[in-house]
Motif scaffolding. Sequence first.
Motif, PDB file in Angstrom:
ATOM      1  N   PRO A  32       0.924  -1.340  -0.018  1.00 48.74           N
ATOM      2  CA  PRO A  32      -0.023  -0.039  -0.083  1.00 48.74           C
ATOM      3  C   PRO A  32       0.848   1.244  -0.139  1.00 48.74           C
ATOM      4  O   PRO A  32       1.934   1.307   0.478  1.00 48.74           O
ATOM      5  N   PHE A  33       0.469   2.206  -0.536  1.00 55.55           N
ATOM      6  CA  PHE A  33       1.246   3.585  -0.468  1.00 55.55           C
ATOM      7  C   PHE A  33       1.429   3.932   0.675  1.00 55.55           C
ATOM      8  O   PHE A  33       2.571   4.693   0.850  1.00 55.55           O
ATOM      9  N   ALA A  34       0.281   3.965   1.645  1.00 53.41           N
ATOM     10  CA  ALA A  34       0.657   4.521   2.894  1.00 53.41           C
ATOM     11  C   ALA A  34       1.746   3.632   3.707  1.00 53.41           C
ATOM     12  O   ALA A  34       2.491   4.453   4.232  1.00 53.41           O
ATOM     13  N   ALA A  35       1.944   2.380   3.251  1.00 50.09           N
ATOM     14  CA  ALA A  35       3.315   1.849   4.051  1.00 50.09           C
ATOM     15  C   ALA A  35       4.551   2.292   3.521  1.00 50.09           C
ATOM     16  O   ALA A  35       5.433   2.573   3.992  1.00 50.09           O
ATOM     17  N   TYR A  36       4.332   2.514   1.957  1.00 51.49           N
ATOM     18  CA  TYR A  36       5.798   3.242   1.238  1.00 51.49           C
ATOM     19  C   TYR A  36       6.007   4.583   1.877  1.00 51.49           C
ATOM     20  O   TYR A  36       7.113   4.825   2.206  1.00 51.49           O
ATOM     21  N   ALA A  37       4.774   5.236   1.945  1.00 50.00           N
ATOM     22  CA  ALA A  37       4.910   6.709   2.587  1.00 50.00           C
ATOM     23  C   ALA A  37       5.407   6.808   4.045  1.00 50.00           C
ATOM     24  O   ALA A  37       6.317   7.795   4.234  1.00 50.00           O
ATOM     25  N   GLY A  38       4.999   5.732   4.810  1.00 47.80           N
ATOM     26  CA  GLY A  38       5.503   5.782   6.187  1.00 47.80           C
ATOM     27  C   GLY A  38       6.995   5.375   5.975  1.00 47.80           C
ATOM     28  O   GLY A  38       7.822   5.948   7.001  1.00 47.80           O
ATOM     29  N   VAL A  39       7.686   4.459   5.375  1.00 49.21           N
ATOM     30  CA  VAL A  39       9.057   4.337   5.250  1.00 49.21           C
ATOM     31  C   VAL A  39       9.916   5.226   4.891  1.00 49.21           C
ATOM     32  O   VAL A  39      10.804   5.743   5.510  1.00 49.21           O
ATOM     33  N   LEU A  40       9.327   6.170   4.097  1.00 49.86           N
ATOM     34  CA  LEU A  40      10.001   7.304   3.489  1.00 49.86           C
ATOM     35  C   LEU A  40       9.935   8.491   4.487  1.00 49.86           C
ATOM     36  O   LEU A  40      11.022   9.212   4.523  1.00 49.86           O
ATOM     37  N   ARG A  41       9.077   8.655   5.139  1.00 42.57           N
ATOM     38  CA  ARG A  41       8.990   9.477   6.482  1.00 42.57           C
ATOM     39  C   ARG A  41      10.012   9.144   7.453  1.00 42.57           C
ATOM     40  O   ARG A  41      10.661  10.120   7.889  1.00 42.57           O
ATOM     41  N   ARG A  42      10.269   7.959   7.535  1.00 43.84           N
ATOM     42  CA  ARG A  42      11.294   7.595   8.586  1.00 43.84           C
ATOM     43  C   ARG A  42      12.405   7.732   8.169  1.00 43.84           C
ATOM     44  O   ARG A  42      13.559   8.227   8.732  1.00 43.84           O
ATOM     45  N   TYR A  43      12.654   7.375   6.918  1.00 44.24           N
ATOM     46  CA  TYR A  43      13.940   7.542   6.215  1.00 44.24           C
ATOM     47  C   TYR A  43      14.033   8.281   4.941  1.00 44.24           C
ATOM     48  O   TYR A  43      13.730   7.992   3.635  1.00 44.24           O
ATOM     49  N   PRO A  44      14.029   9.755   4.899  1.00 43.59           N
ATOM     50  CA  PRO A  44      13.897  10.551   4.044  1.00 43.59           C
ATOM     51  C   PRO A  44      14.902  10.345   2.823  1.00 43.59           C
ATOM     52  O   PRO A  44      15.931   9.810   3.183  1.00 43.59           O
ATOM     53  N   ASP A  45      14.671  10.732   1.652  1.00 41.07           N
ATOM     54  CA  ASP A  45      15.611  10.445   0.290  1.00 41.07           C
ATOM     55  C   ASP A  45      16.849  11.018   0.513  1.00 41.07           C
ATOM     56  O   ASP A  45      17.824  10.529   0.160  1.00 41.07           O
ATOM     57  N   SER A  46      16.937  12.276   1.089  1.00 40.03           N
ATOM     58  CA  SER A  46      18.192  13.026   1.523  1.00 40.03           C
ATOM     59  C   SER A  46      19.001  13.231   0.346  1.00 40.03           C
ATOM     60  O   SER A  46      20.236  13.191   0.493  1.00 40.03           O
ATOM     61  N   GLY A  47      18.515  13.203  -0.859  1.00 41.22           N
ATOM     62  CA  GLY A  47      19.225  13.471  -2.060  1.00 41.22           C
ATOM     63  C   GLY A  47      19.801  12.207  -2.847  1.00 41.22           C
ATOM     64  O   GLY A  47      20.421  12.454  -3.894  1.00 41.22           O
ATOM     65  N   PHE A  48      19.192  10.967  -2.413  1.00 40.82           N
ATOM     66  CA  PHE A  48      19.475   9.832  -3.052  1.00 40.82           C
ATOM     67  C   PHE A  48      19.122   9.650  -4.642  1.00 40.82           C
ATOM     68  O   PHE A  48      20.000   9.431  -5.461  1.00 40.82           O
ATOM     69  N   HIS A  49      17.976   9.919  -4.915  1.00 41.21           N
ATOM     70  CA  HIS A  49      17.606   9.909  -6.363  1.00 41.21           C
ATOM     71  C   HIS A  49      18.038  11.032  -7.166  1.00 41.21           C
ATOM     72  O   HIS A  49      18.360  10.865  -8.324  1.00 41.21           O
ATOM     73  N   LEU A  50      18.161  12.113  -6.507  1.00 35.10           N
ATOM     74  CA  LEU A  50      18.977  13.354  -7.625  1.00 35.10           C
ATOM     75  C   LEU A  50      20.314  12.665  -7.774  1.00 35.10           C
ATOM     76  O   LEU A  50      20.895  12.845  -8.840  1.00 35.10           O
ATOM     77  N   LYS A  51      21.050  11.796  -6.713  1.00 40.40           N
ATOM     78  CA  LYS A  51      22.652  11.304  -6.849  1.00 40.40           C
ATOM     79  C   LYS A  51      22.264  10.471  -8.000  1.00 40.40           C
ATOM     80  O   LYS A  51      23.432  10.438  -9.212  1.00 40.40           O
TER      81      LYS A  51
END
Length: 185
Positions: free
Chosen positions: A144-163
Motif C-alpha cells: 500500500p502507498f501508505a506503507a511506502y510513505a511511512g518508510v519514506l517519512r522515517r528514512y527521507p530521500d536526502s538526495g539519493f534519487h538526485l544522485k
Amino acid sequence: MTEYTEPDRAVADRLEPWIARLGADRKAYQHHVSRVLRFADLLFARTGAAGPPPSSREEFVTAATFHDLGIWAAGTFDYLEPSCALAGDWLITHGREDLSELVCRMIRDHHRIRPAGRAADPVELFRRADLIDVSCGARRFGLPFAAYAGVLRRYPDSGFHLKLAELTLRRALIHPLSPLPMIRW
C-alpha cells in the motif's frame, strides 16, 4: 530525534569504514539501505512465509549495505562486481563466508528486469525491495502507498534519487551505448 533500530546500527557499523568515501552522500545512501530493508520486511510479511524478517537476517543486512557501495568505493557506475567483492570481504572477515554466494546473487540480480524467483525467495525479495525505492514507489508489488510513505517519512530521500539521476546522466554522456551497465535480464 530519530531512534535507531538494531538493523540501523548494523548498517551503520558496516558502513563505518566507508564514511569518508561516501562523503556528502552518506546519509542519502544509508537511508536508501534502510528503506530497502524495511520494504523487504513489508514484502516478506505479505508473502506469509515463516521465519524472521529480512532486516534481522545477516544476508539481507549485508546485501543491502553493500549492494550499491561500489559506486563510491570503486568510483564506477558499473558497480555490481565491486559491491559483491566488498560484501564478500566483509562476510569473510566476520566468519560468514557461508553466505557469500547468496549475498552476491542478491547484489548481482538486484537490477534484473525479470523476476529472480518466487516472491519469498531472498534474491527476488531483495530485487523487489530495491525496485520499490529506486522507482520512488511507482512499482510497489502490492504494498500500500501508505506503507511506502511511512518508510519514506522515517528514512527521507536526502538526495539519493538526485544522485542517481546525476550518475545516470554522467554515465550516459561518457558511455552512450551502455548507460545502465548494472541492468540484467
